[in-house]
Design an enzyme around this catalytic site. Structure first.
Site, PDB file in Angstrom:
ATOM      1  N   ARG A 178       0.847  -1.213   0.000  1.00  0.00           N
ATOM      2  CA  ARG A 178       0.000   0.000   0.000  1.00  0.00           C
ATOM      3  C   ARG A 178       0.877   1.256   0.000  1.00  0.00           C
ATOM      4  O   ARG A 178       0.538   2.260  -0.608  1.00  0.00           O
ATOM      5  CB  ARG A 178      -0.958   0.001   1.204  1.00  0.00           C
ATOM      6  CG  ARG A 178      -1.716   1.325   1.355  1.00  0.00           C
ATOM      7  CD  ARG A 178      -2.980   1.235   2.191  1.00  0.00           C
ATOM      8  NE  ARG A 178      -2.803   0.591   3.468  1.00  0.00           N
ATOM      9  CZ  ARG A 178      -2.142   1.122   4.510  1.00  0.00           C
ATOM     10  NH1 ARG A 178      -1.576   2.303   4.421  1.00  0.00           N
ATOM     11  NH2 ARG A 178      -2.049   0.461   5.640  1.00  0.00           N
ATOM     12  N   LYS A 238      -7.715   5.075 -19.463  1.00  0.00           N
ATOM     13  CA  LYS A 238      -8.001   5.457 -20.839  1.00  0.00           C
ATOM     14  C   LYS A 238      -6.772   5.262 -21.744  1.00  0.00           C
ATOM     15  O   LYS A 238      -6.356   4.153 -21.946  1.00  0.00           O
ATOM     16  CB  LYS A 238      -8.519   6.893 -20.852  1.00  0.00           C
ATOM     17  CG  LYS A 238      -9.675   7.147 -19.842  1.00  0.00           C
ATOM     18  CD  LYS A 238     -10.873   6.296 -20.157  1.00  0.00           C
ATOM     19  CE  LYS A 238     -12.127   6.545 -19.357  1.00  0.00           C
ATOM     20  NZ  LYS A 238     -12.060   6.691 -17.933  1.00  0.00           N
ATOM     21  N   ASP A 286      -6.805  18.029 -15.882  1.00  0.00           N
ATOM     22  CA  ASP A 286      -7.151  16.640 -16.200  1.00  0.00           C
ATOM     23  C   ASP A 286      -6.688  16.429 -17.636  1.00  0.00           C
ATOM     24  O   ASP A 286      -7.287  16.942 -18.580  1.00  0.00           O
ATOM     25  CB  ASP A 286      -8.668  16.424 -16.040  1.00  0.00           C
ATOM     26  CG  ASP A 286      -9.067  14.976 -16.313  1.00  0.00           C
ATOM     27  OD1 ASP A 286      -8.297  14.271 -17.003  1.00  0.00           O
ATOM     28  OD2 ASP A 286     -10.147  14.558 -15.853  1.00  0.00           O
ATOM     29  N   TYR A 299     -15.750  16.172 -16.870  1.00  0.00           N
ATOM     30  CA  TYR A 299     -16.200  14.777 -16.777  1.00  0.00           C
ATOM     31  C   TYR A 299     -17.223  14.690 -15.634  1.00  0.00           C
ATOM     32  O   TYR A 299     -16.969  15.198 -14.540  1.00  0.00           O
ATOM     33  CB  TYR A 299     -14.988  13.859 -16.521  1.00  0.00           C
ATOM     34  CG  TYR A 299     -15.391  12.491 -16.057  1.00  0.00           C
ATOM     35  CD1 TYR A 299     -16.105  11.639 -16.892  1.00  0.00           C
ATOM     36  CD2 TYR A 299     -15.106  12.057 -14.768  1.00  0.00           C
ATOM     37  CE1 TYR A 299     -16.509  10.391 -16.458  1.00  0.00           C
ATOM     38  CE2 TYR A 299     -15.501  10.811 -14.326  1.00  0.00           C
ATOM     39  CZ  TYR A 299     -16.206   9.988 -15.179  1.00  0.00           C
ATOM     40  OH  TYR A 299     -16.621   8.763 -14.731  1.00  0.00           O
TER      41      TYR A 299
HETATM   42  N1  PLP Z   1     -11.440  12.269 -16.100  1.00  0.00           N
HETATM   43  C1  PLP Z   1     -11.890  12.056 -17.346  1.00  0.00           C
HETATM   44  C2  PLP Z   1     -11.686  13.110 -18.392  1.00  0.00           C
HETATM   45  C3  PLP Z   1     -12.560  10.867 -17.645  1.00  0.00           C
HETATM   46  O1  PLP Z   1     -13.015  10.671 -18.895  1.00  0.00           O
HETATM   47  C4  PLP Z   1     -12.765   9.902 -16.621  1.00  0.00           C
HETATM   48  C5  PLP Z   1     -13.502   8.656 -16.891  1.00  0.00           C
HETATM   49  O2  PLP Z   1     -14.199   8.525 -17.867  1.00  0.00           O
HETATM   50  C6  PLP Z   1     -12.270  10.175 -15.343  1.00  0.00           C
HETATM   51  C7  PLP Z   1     -11.617  11.367 -15.116  1.00  0.00           C
HETATM   52  C8  PLP Z   1     -12.465   9.194 -14.211  1.00  0.00           C
HETATM   53  O3  PLP Z   1     -11.607   8.100 -14.405  1.00  0.00           O
HETATM   54  P1  PLP Z   1     -11.941   6.613 -13.875  1.00  0.00           P
HETATM   55  O4  PLP Z   1     -13.117   6.105 -14.654  1.00  0.00           O
HETATM   56  O5  PLP Z   1     -10.656   5.879 -14.151  1.00  0.00           O
HETATM   57  O6  PLP Z   1     -12.260   6.727 -12.423  1.00  0.00           O
END
Ligand code: PLP
Length: 375
Positions: free
Chosen positions: A47, A196, A171, A99
């Site tokens: 961890r 992703k 992000d 998001y």
């Molecule tokens: N940020 C963006 C731009 C995303 O598209 C996503 C998920 O689709 C996230 C954050 C969240 O990521 P996770 O699904 O790995 O928790």
């Protein structure tokens, strides 16, 4: 070193030394201590740190040009850790089209005394108006945004935020470090859903925060990782690192195909509007051309005849896969608003497409026949 070289060799800057050419998988949760009480390799408990996680963190930090990276069990866990580093009473500014899950997390932090304003981050006067000097602690940026593909000027937002004493987080999930390097624009932290493009094969959940430099906030994020414990598993880190090594090739090809697909959709009789910064008519085109090296593999479009027609198009595809998520090698199509929830700003007639690695002619043919079902 250039990005492509860092993708292949960046993980080697982790303190852990091994002679395997392909990284070994370290599933052990715990590591033996020397008789004198030391841990010569620096690993005591998974961890806290694990060789596979250290390698992925080293690779991501090298790629973004940052001082360090912290990997989490999902992008959402990485986002949460960033807000955990703030204190009660802090003010946050975030995009009104971020998001969907990011908005949910930020609103939930209101229970802990955080206040937030959601604005059109592409509108710089709105950013100027929203900052509260001395009170705004963090400005969240997502560029291009998912799914409305708005483009935000990172350098100008960083300047406005820093003047007010706030940190900036980008992000960088949709752009990827291949196409956009937030630290070159003075951003403080880059965040990724490594689920992703980093992993790239729709088989890993993960997230990361990358820090431009060491700071008290970075220490708090590290503490949220170690003690909060929402860490990425060794195997997920191993898979993500494996995916990362081919990211440049994938993302550039996906960007090429997405541009061709956007151009096809832009002239289609059943399409109302295409959301893709690679198109010259997009509001953020010139900025994206300056801030990114290509426009990315994600695009959205709205269907003229409305929500039901959008569902009909998604239902008529034969090659594209109807599924959520993005950044994988297979092309996905999604009616986005119905996957989100209350308060979404996503239009009801919008379909999002995450372009994969199929030949673009086949993708155009499939979307063309699916749209023709509306004739
Ligand atoms: N940020 C963006 C731009 C995303 O598209 C996503 C998920 O689709 C996230 C954050 C969240 O990521 P996770 O699904 O790995 O928790």
């Amino acid at each position: 070193m250039k990005l492509e070289t860092l993708l292949v060799h960046g993980h080697k800057s982790a303190s852990f030394e091994e002679k395997d050419v392909a990284p070994a998988l370290h599933l052990s949760t715990t590591f033996e201590r020397e008789r004198d009480g030391t841990y010569p390799e620096g690993y005591s408990y998974t961890r806290r740190e694990n060789p596979n996680r250290s390698q992925l963190e080293a690779a991501l930090a090298a790629l973004e040009g940052g001082a360090g990276a912290a990997c989490f069990a999902s992008g959402s866990a990485a986002t949460s850790a960033l807000f955990q580093a703030l204190k009660s009473g802090d003010h946050v500014i975030a995009p009104n089209d971020a998001y969907y899950g990011t908005g949910v997390i930020i609103r939930d932090f209101a229970r802990w005394g955080l206040t937030a304003d959601f604005i059109d981050m592409a509108d710089l006067t709105a950013v100027e108006r929203a900052v509260k000097p001395g009170k705004t602690a963090l400005v969240w940026v997502e560029t291009p945004s998912n799914p409305q593909m708005r483009v935000t000027d990172l350098a100008v937002v960083a300047k406005i935020a820093h003047k007010a004493g706030a940190l900036v987080v980008a992000d960088n999930t949709v752009a990827t470090p291949i196409l956009c390097r937030p630290f070159a624009f003075d951003v403080d932290f880059a965040m990724h859903s490594t689920t992703k493009y980093v992993s790239g094969h729709s088989d890993v959940l993960g997230g990361a925060v990358v820090a431009r430099e060491a700071s008290a906030t970075w220490e708090k994020i590290r503490a949220a990782q170690h003690f909060g414990g929402a860490v990425a598993s060794p195997f997920d880190c191993w898979l993500a690192l494996r995916g990362l090594r081919t990211m440049a090739l994938r993302v550039r090809e996906q960007s090429r195909s997405a541009l061709a697909l956007a151009q096809f959709l832009a002239t289609h009789r059943h399409v109302e509007r295409v959301y893709y910064a690679g198109l010259p008519e997009h509001r953020g085109h010139a900025l994206a051309a300056k801030q990114m090296t290509a426009f990315g593999g994600l695009l959205s479009f709205t269907v003229k005849a409305g929500k039901e027609a959008a569902f009909k198009v998604a239902g008529a595809v034969r090659l594209l896969t109807r599924a959520t998520s993005l950044g994988g090698i297979e092309t996905l199509i999604e009616h986005r608003a119905s996957m989100e929830g209350p308060g979404t700003s996503t239009p009801e007639n919008l379909l999002r497409v995450s372009v994969g690695l199929e030949h673009v002619d086949d993708l155009i043919q499939d979307l063309g026949q699916a749209l023709a079902s509306l004739d």
